[in-house]
Design an enzyme around this catalytic site. Structure first.
Site, mmCIF file in Angstrom:
data_model
loop_
_atom_site.group_PDB
_atom_site.id
_atom_site.type_symbol
_atom_site.label_atom_id
_atom_site.label_comp_id
_atom_site.label_asym_id
_atom_site.label_seq_id
_atom_site.Cartn_x
_atom_site.Cartn_y
_atom_site.Cartn_z
ATOM 1 N N LYS A 75 0.789 -1.216 0.170
ATOM 2 C CA LYS A 75 0.216 0.050 -0.015
ATOM 3 C C LYS A 75 0.857 1.328 0.011
ATOM 4 C CE LYS A 75 -4.051 1.751 2.781
ATOM 5 N NZ LYS A 75 -4.831 1.648 3.658
ATOM 6 N N SER A 150 -9.932 1.541 2.758
ATOM 7 C CA SER A 150 -8.937 2.392 1.908
ATOM 8 C C SER A 150 -7.836 1.715 1.267
ATOM 9 C CB SER A 150 -8.128 3.461 2.825
ATOM 10 O OG SER A 150 -7.298 2.803 3.768
ATOM 11 N N SER A 174 -9.889 -0.903 6.839
ATOM 12 C CA SER A 174 -9.598 -0.734 5.587
ATOM 13 C C SER A 174 -8.631 -1.779 4.863
ATOM 14 C CB SER A 174 -8.285 0.583 5.645
ATOM 15 O OG SER A 174 -9.249 1.953 5.630
#
Lengths: 483, 470, 92
Positions: A75, A150, A174
Site C-alpha cells: 500500500k 482504503s 481498511s
C-alpha cells in the site's frame, strides 16, 4: 498450471521446487499489473523488482521462507526507501522517503518481491478508494464498482491476479472491507503486534498493517513475518509471535463460535446475512459449537471511532507544512501563509474535513475526546464479556457488497455507516479477519468477519482455514471459474 | 498608591543526555546546521518517537530533588501548533499527568512553591536573514527539556535570581543539566502582574520570553513592573499577552495575544504508552541521589569549621566541592584548602575559560603544594608560581621545586649571614629604620629576599632584621 | 458549541488551512452533521484510554546512533540552501 491463480504459498512451493523461476513470475506479475486497467497501482517498480528477482533466484538454495520469491505489492502509505510514497495525496507526490517501513524490511528479508505501490484513499481516509489523488482502483469482479477502501489498490491487485499478496493498513476496516469487496482473506492483527514504523500515520492508536491474501494460510504466512515487537515503535508489545502457519489446523472441534445476534439486524443486506450465517453451519460441521450472544452494537461506536480517528489525524497531518518535504509553494509572505497554501493545495476535501473535525474534537477535549476514550474502554469491556463465553465472533464484514463507483459519495453518513461492523474490533485493538463466504446475485463477493480476543490470531486463522477446507469461495477468480 | 509585583516563573532546562528525547540523534552544541538530525526529529511521515530512558531518569531525579511528588503513571501529551521550528506541528510535552507536582525550593528563608515539573522536547532554531528568508536548523529540535513551573510566589527580582541560582546549583549537582544560560540550556519565562499592596487578588499578567541572562531577568522585571504600574495609574488596563524582552533596547515588546489552552488542543500522545514509575525504581533513584548544596553547606560548617561565605562558595559547584573534600581528605587544612580554591584555583580556571568540571589539576598535586607551604619549605609566593607551572599538566610539584631550586632557605646561619651583608651594604636604610622609618625595613627585607632569589620565609627575614637593627 | 461560520474559520486557522468560500460552506454543513453524530458520546462516562504502561527499563537506551546525512535529509525539502531549510522570514 495457471500461475496467477495460485495462492502465495502454492507459488512459493513451485518456486522452491524449481518449477517456475522468480524472474518469470515477477515479469508475469508486472506485465499483468501494467495491462490490468484497474488503477490498482500508483507506482510500479519493474526495474527494482526484476533486479531483485534475479538476485533471489541466484540464491534460491538459501530460501528459508515460504514466501521466498513471491511477488507482492505494498500500500502506498508504507515508506519505501528511494521509491516514492504518495499516500495518494498531491501533498506527497514529490516525496521519496529516505527509509523503509519495518514491515517492508521484514518482507524483503523473507524474500518477497515487491512489484510496486498500490492505490488507496488519500492518507487512507475513505472506504472506496475514491478520495485518491489518482482516481479510484476498480473492483476486478466488476470494474464499475469500488474495490473498497482504503486499501483499494492492494485488494484489487491481489484479486485481479497482479500479484500473490499485498499489505494494506487497517484503521477502522481498511484491510477487511476491501478484502470483503474483492473476495479476499484479509487480517487486521492485534494492535501492537505489527510495527507501525514507516507506516504514514492516519490515526496512531488505530492504525495496524495487515495482509490481503487469497486464503487464510497465506495470511498466516505473512503475519509470521511481520508480527514482532520493534524498538522503533513504542506501541508494539512483546508476545509469542510466529508459528501461525505451522499451527494451522482444519479442526474446529472444541471451538465456541459466538454469533452476536444484534449484528444481524436492520440495515444488513439479506444475501449478506444468509451467506455469513452459513459460515456458522459449515464450522459446526467441522466440530465447532455455535452460540448466540447478546453483544449490543451501541450507536456511539461509530461516533467514538470518528472522534478518535479524526482527532489523531488532525495532529498527525500537521507535519505537512511544506518546510521539510511536500509541495513547493512560492510567493507567500510568511511561513504561516506558505504552509496554509501548501496544505490547501496538497490535501483533498476528505482529508481537510477530517482535519477540521479532529481539531474541533480536540478543542472540546472533555466533551468529545475523553468521552470517546471512555467509549473505547466500554467497547473493550463488551468484547471481554463476549469472549468469556466464546472463542471467536462471527459477523458480517460489510452491510452490503461493493457499491458502484460514485455511489458511496452520495450520502457521506451512509458511507460511514458501512464501517459499522469493522470499527468495533479496531477500537478494541482486537484481531479480526474477513474471508469470502459467498456471492450475491450480481456475482459480487460477500465477506464474513471473524473477531478474536487479543492475540487470538491463531484462533481466527484456524477457523478460516477450517472453513476454507470445506468451501470454494476463496478459490474463485474474477477471470472465471474455480481453481 | 503602593504597588506590589507578583511573579511566577517557567524555567526550561535542557537535560544533559547524550541523545535527544525521542530519537537517538546525538545532542551536541555548536554543530553545523542540520547535522544532528534524522527523519524522526525532522518529523518525516511514518516516523515514531521513542522515549530516552536517561531523560526520564534525569527528570525524575530533578523532581525528587525539588521535593515534587512523582506521578507514578506519567504520560506524554501533544501540544498542537504551527511554527517552522516545530517539525511535527506538535510538541510532545506533558499536560495531564506531568512527571512531578507540588514541590518547592528554599531561597534563603523564603519557600518558593513549584506547581509542576514536566518533560518535553526542544524546538529548532530560526535565523532571520536580511534576504527575506528565515533559515531553520533542527539540531536542537528534540533535545530533552524539563519545564519547571512555580506558583506566583516571587515579589522581587532578587528572589527570582536567588531561585534561579538555587535551581541551577541543584540541577548541576544532580548532573542532569549544564544550566548554561548563554548556551540556552537554562531559559526562563517571567509571568508578571502588579496589584495594590495588600490586595488579595492577582492582576492581569503578561508573559515575558527571551531572557538570556540573570541581568536580563532583573532588568526585564524592573521594566515590566514599571510599565504595568504606569498603565494602571494612567487609568489603563494590562493586556494578557506574551511579550519579548529586547535586551539591547531594554524594553519588553508585545509578541502575540496569549493563546488559550484549548487552542493547543492537547491530547495524550497516542504513539507513546504511559510510563509507570514503580516504587522500586524511584527508591533506586532516591538512594543514588547525591548530597545537595544546602545539605553540603551545613556539613562543611559542622565538619570543617568554615564560615558561611566559604561554604557557599565551595558548594556552589559540585566539582569544586568534591575537589575541596578530596583536598581535605589528603590532609590539607580546610581553611588553607578553601583559600587556595577560592583564590588561585578559580582564577586559573577563569583565565583559561574553563569550568570546574574541566579542571586539569588533581587534588593530590594541590595537596602536596599546600603541604610544602605548611611545612615552611616553600613560601606562599613561590608556591603560587609553582601552582601556575603545574596547573595545566598536573605536574609533579616536588620535581618542579627541585629542578628549579625553589625550596625555601630554612638555614638560620645562612639567613643571618645575608642579613649582616645587606645591613652593611645599606647603612642609610639601616639608619632610617633606627630613626623610626618603618618603610626602610621593607626595602631591606626586599634586598635579603632578592639575594636569596625569593626562597626565604619573609616572616623569618623580617624577624632577623628587626633583631639585628633593634 | 454550535457550528457557525466563525467556528469553521477558527478551526481552519488552528489547522493552518486556507479554505475557499465554497469549502467553508461545505465544511460547515459537514461539521454540523458530524458533530450531531458525536452527541451520542455526550451521555457516556469519560475514560482516559488506559493503554498498557511501559516500565522505564524498557525505554530507549541513551546511546547515540549517527544522524542522517544532511544532503539526504535536505533532498526532500522544497527549499534549502545546502545547510538549512528555508522559509519566508518570520516576524520577531
Amino acid at each position: 498450471m495457471e500461475l496467477r491463480a495460485l495462492t502465495a504459498l502454492e507459488l512459493g512451493t513451485a518456486i522452491r521446487r524449481g518449477e517456475v523461476s522468480i524472474p518469470e513470475v515477477t515479469e508475469l506479475a508486472l506485465r499483468r499489473a501494467e495491462g490490468a486497467g484497474d488503477n490498482a497501482f500508483i507506482t510500479l517498480t519493474g526495474e527494482q523488482a526484476m533486479g531483485r528477482a534475479r538476485g533471489l533466484q541466484g540464491r534460491l538454495g538459501e530460501a528459508d521462507s515460504p514466501l521466498y520469491g513471491v511477488p507482492m505489492a505494498l500500500k502506498d502509505n508504507l515508506c519505501t526507501r528511494g521509491i516514492s510514497t504518495t499516500c495518494a495525496s498531491r501533498m506527497l507526490e514529490e516525496w521519496t522517503p529516505p527509509y523503509s517501513a519495518a514491515v517492508v524490511e521484514q518482507l524483503a528479508d523473507a524474500g518477497a518481491v515487491s512489484i510496486g505501490k498500490t492505490n488507496l484513499d488519500e492518507f487512507a481516509m475513505g472506504g472506496s478508494g475514491e478520495t485518491s489523488r489518482f482516481g479510484p482502483a476498480r473492483n476486478p469482479w466488476d470494474k464499475s464498482r469500488t474495490a473498497g477502501g482504503s486499501s483499494s489498490g492492494s485488494a484489487a491487485a491481489v484479486a485481479g491476479g497482479n500479484c500473490w499478496f499485498a499489505l494494506g493498513s487497517d484503521t477502522g476496516g481498511s484491510v477487511r472491507q476491501p478484502a470483503a469487496h474483492c473476495g479476499l482473506t484479509g487480517v487486521r492483527p492485534t494492535y501492537g503486534s505489527v510495527s507501525r514504523y514507516g507506516l504514514v500515520a492516519y490515526a496512531s492508536s488505530l492504525d495496524q498493517v495487515g495482509p490481503l491474501c487469497r486464503d487464510g494460510a497465506d495470511c498466516a504466512a505473512v503475519l509470521d513475518v511481520i508480527q514482532r515487537p520493534d524498538r522503533r515503535d513504542a506501541t508494539t508489545v512483546k508476545g509469542h509471535y510466529g508459528g501461525l502457519l505451522d499451527g494451522l489446523t482444519d479442526d474446529a472441534r472444541g471451538m465456541r463460535l459466538g454469533v452476536p445476534t444484534h449484528w444481524f439486524g436492520e440495515g444488513l443486506d439479506a444475501e449478506v446475512r444468509a451467506a455469513v450465517l452459513s459460515v456458522a453451519e459449515v464450522l459446526k460441521d467441522r466440530g465447532a459449537e455455535v452460540v448466540e450472544l447478546p453483544l449490543p452494537m451501541p450507536g456511539w461506536v461509530v461516533a467514538a471511532y470518528y472522534a478518535i480517528a479524526c482527532a489523531e489525524a488532525s495532529s498527525n497531518l500537521s507535519r505537512y507544512d511544506g518546510v521539510r518535504f511536500g509541495l513547493r509553494e512560492e510567493g507567500a509572505d510568511s511561513p504561516e501563509e506558505r504552509s496554509a497554501a501548501v496544505r490547501a493545495q496538497g490535501f483533498g476535501a476528505e482529508v481537510k474535513r477530517r482535519i477540521l473535525l479532529g481539531a474541533y474534537v480536540l478543542e472540546h477535549y472533555d466533551a468529545y475526546y475523553r468521552k470517546a476514550l471512555g467509549a473505547r474502554e466500554s467497547i473493550g469491556g463488551l468484547f471481554r464479556e463476549a469472549f468469556a463465553r466464546c472463542d471467536a465472533l462471527l459477523t458480517p464484514t460489510t452491510p452490503a457488497t461493493a457499491p458502484l463507483l460514485g455511489e458511496s459519495a452520495q450520502g457521506r453518513m451512509r458511507a460511514r455507516l458501512s464501517d459499522v461492523f469493522t470499527i468495533p474490533a479496531a477500537l478494541a485493538g482486537l484481531p479480526a479477519l474477513s474471508m469470502p463466504c459467498g456471492f450475491d446475485g450480481r456475482g459480487l463477493p460477500i465477506g464474513a468477519q471473524l473477531i478474536g480476543p487479543r492475540f487470538g490470531e491463531q484462533i481466527i486463522l484456524n477457523l478460516a482455514h477450517a472453513y476454507q477446507r470445506d468451501t470454494v469461495w476463496h478459490r474463485r477468480r474474477p477471470w472465471g471459474g474455480e481453481v | 498608591m503602593e504597588w506590589e509585583t507578583v511573579i511566577g516563573l517557567e524555567t526550561h532546562v535542557e537535560l544533559s543526555t547524550r541523545t535527544k528525547m525521542f530519537c537517538p540523534c546525538a545532542v551536541t552544541f555548536g554543530e553545523a546546521p542540520n547535522t544532528r538530525c534524522c527523519p524522526g526529529c525532522t518529523g518525516m511521515p511514518g516516523t515514531l518517537p521513542t522515549v530516552n530512558r536517561t531523560a526520564v531518569e534525569y527528570a525524575a531525579r530533578a523532581a525528587l530533588a525539588l521535593g515534587c511528588t512523582v506521578t507514578a503513571h506519567t504520560r506524554f501529551d501533544r501540544k498542537n501548533y504551527f511554527y517552522p521550528d516545530l517539525p511535527k506541528g506538535y510538541q510532545i510535552s506533558q499536560l495531564h499527568l506531568p512527571l512531578g507536582r507540588e514541590g518547592g525550593l528554599d531561597i534563603g528563608g523564603k519557600y518558593i512553591r513549584i506547581h509542576e515539573l514536566h518533560m518535553e522536547e526542544d524546538a529548532g532554531k530560526l535565523t532571520h536573514g536580511e534576504d527575506g528568508l528565515t533559515r531553520v536548523d533542527y539540531n536542537r529540535c528534540g533535545v530533552p527539556l524539563i519545564e519547571i513551573v512555580t506558583r506566583p510566589d516571587f515579589r522581587t527580582a532578587e528572589e527570582v535570581i536567588a531561585y534561579l541560582e538555587g535551581l541551577r546549583e541543584i540541577l548541576q549537582y544532580l548532573g542532569v543539566s549544564h544550566c548554561k544560560m548563554q548556551e540556552g540550556s537554562l531559559r526562563c519565562d517571567v509571568n508578571l502582574s502588579v496589584r495594590p499592596a495588600g490586595s488579595g487578588t492577582l492582576g492581569t499578567r503578561t508573559e515575558m520570553k527571551n531572557l538570556g541572562s540573570f541581568k536580563a531577568v532583573a532588568q526585564a522585571i524592573a521594566f515590566e513592573s514599571r510599565r504595568q504600574i504606569a498603565l494602571l495609574e494612567g487609568g489603563g488596563t494590562v493586556a494578557q499577552e506574551t511579550r519579548r524582552w529586547d535586551e539591547e533596547g531594554g524594553v519588553s515588546l508585545p509578541m502575540r495575544a496569549k493563546e488559550r489552552t484549548e487552542d493547543y488542543r492537547y491530547f495524550p500522545e497516542p504513539d507513546l504508552p504511559p510510563i509507570r514509575l514503580t516504587k522500586g525504581w524511584l527508591d533506586g533513584l532516591r538512594a543514588a541521589q547525591p548530597e545537595l548544596p544546602a545539605q553540603r553547606r551545613a556539613r562543611y560548617q559542622r565538619e570543617y569549621g568554615l564560615g558561611e561565605y566559604d561554604c557557599r562558595m565551595l558548594t556552589s559547584n559540585r566539582a569544586l566541592a568534591e575537589f575541596f573534600e578530596e583536598l581535605a581528605a589528603l590532609g590539607a587544612p580546610p581553611k588553607q584548602a578553601a583559600n587556595w580554591i577560592m583564590g588561585q584555583v578559580l582564577a586559573a580556571l577563569h583565565a583559561r575559560g574553563m569550568e570546574p568540571e574541566q579542571m586539569p589539576l588533581s587534588p593530590r598535586t594541590l595537596a602536596r603544594l599546600i603541604a610544602l607551604v605548611e611545612e615552611g619549605r616553600l613560601n606562599r609566593n613561590t608556591a603560587v608560581k609553582v601552582f601556575e607551572a603545574v596547573f595545566d599538566t598536573d605536574g609533579d610539584v616536588d620535581a618542579y621545586v627541585r629542578a628549579h631550586g625553589l625550596e625555601q632557605v630554612g638555614d638560620l646561619t645562612l639567613l643571618t649571614e645575608v642579613v649582616e651583608r645587606v645591613v652593611a651594604a645599606n647603612p642609610k636604610s639601616a639608619a632610617d629604620y633606627r630613626a623610626g622609618k618603618e618603610k626602610a625595613l621593607g626595602f631591606l627585607v626586599g634586598q635579603v629576599m632578592g639575594a636569596l632569589k625569593g626562597k626565604a620565609d619573609p616572616a623569618a627575614v623580617n624577624r632577623l632584621l628587626r633583631e639585628r637593627l633593634g | 458549541m454550535g457550528i457557525t461560520p466563525e467556528t469553521v474559520e477558527r478551526l481552519a486557522r488552528l489547522s493552518c488551512l486556507s479554505l475557499t468560500e465554497r469549502e467553508r460552506e461545505n465544511m460547515a454543513a459537514d461539521l454540523v452533521e458530524l458533530v450531531d453524530c458525536m452527541k451520542a458520546l455526550a451521555a457516556l462516562d469519560s475514560g482516559d484510554g488506559a493503554a498498557t504502561p511501559a516500565a522505564p527499563e524498557g525505554l530507549r537506551e541513551d546511546r547515540p546512533i549517527p544522524s542522517m546525512d544532511r544532503e539526504e535529509l535536505l533532498a526532500c525539502a522544497p527549499a534549502h540552501d545546502g545547510e538549512s531549510y528555508l522559509v519566508p522570514r518570520t516576524v520577531g
